[in-house]
Scaffold this motif. Structure first.
Motif, PDB file in Angstrom:
ATOM      1  N   PRO A  75      70.242  38.793  34.756  1.00  0.00           N
ATOM      2  CA  PRO A  75      69.575  40.034  34.348  1.00  0.00           C
ATOM      3  C   PRO A  75      70.561  41.232  33.273  1.00  0.00           C
ATOM      4  O   PRO A  75      69.649  41.625  32.757  1.00  0.00           O
ATOM      5  N   ALA A  76      71.803  40.971  33.274  1.00  0.00           N
ATOM      6  CA  ALA A  76      72.602  41.646  32.502  1.00  0.00           C
ATOM      7  C   ALA A  76      72.335  41.402  31.067  1.00  0.00           C
ATOM      8  O   ALA A  76      72.806  42.107  30.240  1.00  0.00           O
ATOM      9  N   THR A  77      71.900  40.145  30.834  1.00  0.00           N
ATOM     10  CA  THR A  77      71.534  39.572  29.434  1.00  0.00           C
ATOM     11  C   THR A  77      70.233  39.426  29.066  1.00  0.00           C
ATOM     12  O   THR A  77      69.985  38.767  27.967  1.00  0.00           O
ATOM     13  N   VAL A 128      62.345  43.045  27.310  1.00  0.00           N
ATOM     14  CA  VAL A 128      61.680  44.143  27.617  1.00  0.00           C
ATOM     15  C   VAL A 128      61.742  45.183  26.638  1.00  0.00           C
ATOM     16  O   VAL A 128      61.674  46.410  27.178  1.00  0.00           O
ATOM     17  N   GLY A 129      62.536  44.908  25.403  1.00  0.00           N
ATOM     18  CA  GLY A 129      62.965  46.035  24.461  1.00  0.00           C
ATOM     19  C   GLY A 129      64.025  46.840  24.795  1.00  0.00           C
ATOM     20  O   GLY A 129      64.319  47.802  24.163  1.00  0.00           O
ATOM     21  N   GLU A 130      64.916  46.221  25.525  1.00  0.00           N
ATOM     22  CA  GLU A 130      66.152  46.932  25.836  1.00  0.00           C
ATOM     23  C   GLU A 130      67.477  46.124  25.638  1.00  0.00           C
ATOM     24  O   GLU A 130      68.160  45.822  26.769  1.00  0.00           O
ATOM     25  N   PRO A 131      67.644  45.581  24.644  1.00  0.00           N
ATOM     26  CA  PRO A 131      68.990  44.874  24.263  1.00  0.00           C
ATOM     27  C   PRO A 131      70.132  45.475  24.701  1.00  0.00           C
ATOM     28  O   PRO A 131      70.252  46.886  24.375  1.00  0.00           O
ATOM     29  N   SER A 132      71.236  44.952  25.020  1.00  0.00           N
ATOM     30  CA  SER A 132      72.489  45.803  25.435  1.00  0.00           C
ATOM     31  C   SER A 132      73.242  45.998  24.328  1.00  0.00           C
ATOM     32  O   SER A 132      74.189  46.852  24.363  1.00  0.00           O
ATOM     33  N   GLY A 133      73.085  45.275  23.338  1.00  0.00           N
ATOM     34  CA  GLY A 133      73.991  45.382  21.717  1.00  0.00           C
ATOM     35  C   GLY A 133      75.300  44.664  22.085  1.00  0.00           C
ATOM     36  O   GLY A 133      76.105  44.802  21.241  1.00  0.00           O
ATOM     37  N   ARG A 134      75.473  44.044  23.243  1.00  0.00           N
ATOM     38  CA  ARG A 134      76.987  43.281  23.263  1.00  0.00           C
ATOM     39  C   ARG A 134      76.813  41.847  22.762  1.00  0.00           C
ATOM     40  O   ARG A 134      78.041  41.400  22.495  1.00  0.00           O
ATOM     41  N   GLY A 135      75.848  41.185  22.463  1.00  0.00           N
ATOM     42  CA  GLY A 135      75.616  40.082  21.858  1.00  0.00           C
ATOM     43  C   GLY A 135      76.164  38.727  22.994  1.00  0.00           C
ATOM     44  O   GLY A 135      76.864  38.145  22.679  1.00  0.00           O
ATOM     45  N   GLU A 136      75.626  38.903  24.206  1.00  0.00           N
ATOM     46  CA  GLU A 136      76.031  37.952  25.237  1.00  0.00           C
ATOM     47  C   GLU A 136      74.525  37.361  25.771  1.00  0.00           C
ATOM     48  O   GLU A 136      73.706  38.304  25.697  1.00  0.00           O
ATOM     49  N   MET A 137      75.036  36.139  26.137  1.00  0.00           N
ATOM     50  CA  MET A 137      73.826  35.510  26.872  1.00  0.00           C
ATOM     51  C   MET A 137      74.426  34.560  27.912  1.00  0.00           C
ATOM     52  O   MET A 137      75.096  33.762  27.733  1.00  0.00           O
ATOM     53  N   ARG A 138      73.829  34.651  29.352  1.00  0.00           N
ATOM     54  CA  ARG A 138      74.507  33.823  30.194  1.00  0.00           C
ATOM     55  C   ARG A 138      73.151  33.407  31.056  1.00  0.00           C
ATOM     56  O   ARG A 138      72.068  34.095  31.248  1.00  0.00           O
ATOM     57  N   PRO A 163      69.150  32.817  21.298  1.00  0.00           N
ATOM     58  CA  PRO A 163      70.186  33.380  20.548  1.00  0.00           C
ATOM     59  C   PRO A 163      70.672  34.793  20.964  1.00  0.00           C
ATOM     60  O   PRO A 163      70.023  35.654  21.539  1.00  0.00           O
ATOM     61  N   THR A 164      71.932  34.808  20.671  1.00  0.00           N
ATOM     62  CA  THR A 164      72.522  36.110  21.161  1.00  0.00           C
ATOM     63  C   THR A 164      72.271  37.313  20.178  1.00  0.00           C
ATOM     64  O   THR A 164      72.142  38.613  20.587  1.00  0.00           O
ATOM     65  N   SER A 165      71.484  37.054  19.230  1.00  0.00           N
ATOM     66  CA  SER A 165      70.968  38.205  18.137  1.00  0.00           C
ATOM     67  C   SER A 165      69.934  38.722  18.827  1.00  0.00           C
ATOM     68  O   SER A 165      69.991  39.950  18.658  1.00  0.00           O
ATOM     69  N   PHE A 166      69.098  38.243  19.993  1.00  0.00           N
ATOM     70  CA  PHE A 166      68.296  38.961  20.646  1.00  0.00           C
ATOM     71  C   PHE A 166      68.703  40.076  21.188  1.00  0.00           C
ATOM     72  O   PHE A 166      68.307  41.156  21.675  1.00  0.00           O
ATOM     73  N   ASP A 167      70.095  39.809  21.997  1.00  0.00           N
ATOM     74  CA  ASP A 167      70.631  40.734  22.917  1.00  0.00           C
ATOM     75  C   ASP A 167      71.395  41.867  21.722  1.00  0.00           C
ATOM     76  O   ASP A 167      71.854  42.993  21.968  1.00  0.00           O
ATOM     77  N   LEU A 168      71.462  41.690  20.489  1.00  0.00           N
ATOM     78  CA  LEU A 168      71.832  42.580  19.400  1.00  0.00           C
ATOM     79  C   LEU A 168      70.558  43.568  18.882  1.00  0.00           C
ATOM     80  O   LEU A 168      70.842  44.304  18.063  1.00  0.00           O
TER      81      LEU A 168
END
Length: 281
Positions: free
Chosen positions: A170-172, A177-187, A212-217
């Motif tokens: 859930p952290a990644t 839902v339109g709220e990426p963490s900006g950390r560039g992580e996926m687990r 891709p981690t780009s989603f989290d960015l």
């Protein structure tokens, strides 16, 4: 090919059936790339590695991939393909070869899609000595993670999701839902949907199967792989895998992704690094 048992029936797993190759001539293998392994109508890079890895494993005297480095030259599409292999060196513990995958282009000529260089060996012959500072990723229990079926459908065609039984930390997953963490992580916890047990060949696919981690960015869209290197460290134990992917540097329109894959016995079974083109804003 691996057999999967369901009740009293046995059948070849979907992954093995759809990464199969057929020997046409010495070093030349015919295959078909299936549409179920696509992302935005382009064949997934890890799936391509598994197809080529199977062909080269049949061509070399050793069958387990140890180190693979692939360059993606043009996007691959579902349909017929041919893999041409070349044995470069054979030794007692390692064999090295190269392979290229070709498809017919719009003009009727062959187009090279991907080329890789790989060393193969016998994972079962490796010594038991392990000295590592690496630790398994801290992913919550599977029941507390998010299934790909739980969230909103991603934009574009992601047929590959139907091949996977994946539960994302859930952290990644805030990007969904339109709220990426900006950390560039996926687990995520990772399995193939058909229940096939992991093995060295499927690890070539696993390292490139998560979003891709780009989603989290905060960048959505196709993130095409330019180069992908995979190290397979040991034969995975049966059961779900844990996959952690990070990026630390997006610059000049490119980003790197470092992946670790851990098995159910808490062993680091595969590592990878890839260079990918960042989605255009």
């Amino acid at each position: 090919m691996a057999q999967v048992s369901i009740g009293d029936r046995e059948f070849v797993s979907e992954f093995d059936r759809e990464t199969a190759v057929s020997l046409r001539a010495p070093g030349v293998y015919d295959t078909r790339l299936f549409p179920g392994w696509t992302v935005m109508n382009v064949v997934n890079g890890g799936y391509l590695l598994a197809v080529m890895g199977r062909a080269l494993g049949e061509a070399l005297p050793h069958s387990d991939p140890f180190a693979v480095s692939a360059h993606y030259l043009t996007p691959s599409v579902p349909g017929p393909a041919v893999v041409r292999t070349e044995t470069l060196r054979t030794g007692r513990t390692l064999s090295t070869g190269q392979a290229s995958l070709f498809q017919t282009g719009e003009d009727g000529g062959e187009v090279e899609r991907i080329r890789f260089l790989a060393s193969y060996g016998d994972l079962d012959a490796l010594p038991d000595d392990v000295r590592t500072a690496a630790k398994p990723p801290g992913i919550p229990p599977r029941e507390r993670c998010v299934s790909t079926a739980d969230g909103p459908a991603p934009e574009g065609d992601f047929a590959i999701l139907d091949r996977l039984a994946m539960r994302i930390d859930p952290a990644t997953v805030g990007w969904a839902v339109g709220e990426p963490s900006g950390r560039g992580e996926m687990r995520a916890w990772f399995e193939l949907a058909d229940g096939r047990a992991p093995d060295p060949l499927s690890l070539l696919f696993t390292v490139d199967a998560l979003p891709p981690t780009s989603f989290d960015l905060g960048l959505r869209g196709w993130t095409p792989t330019v180069e992908l290197t995979v190290h397979v460290r040991c034969r995975p134990a049966p059961g779900p895998l844990r996959v952690a992917i990070t990026t630390r540097n997006l610059a000049g329109g490119f980003l790197e992704e470092d992946a670790e894959v851990w098995d159910s016995a808490d062993r680091l079974v595969a590592q990878s690094r890839q260079l990918a083109r960042a989605p255009r804003p």
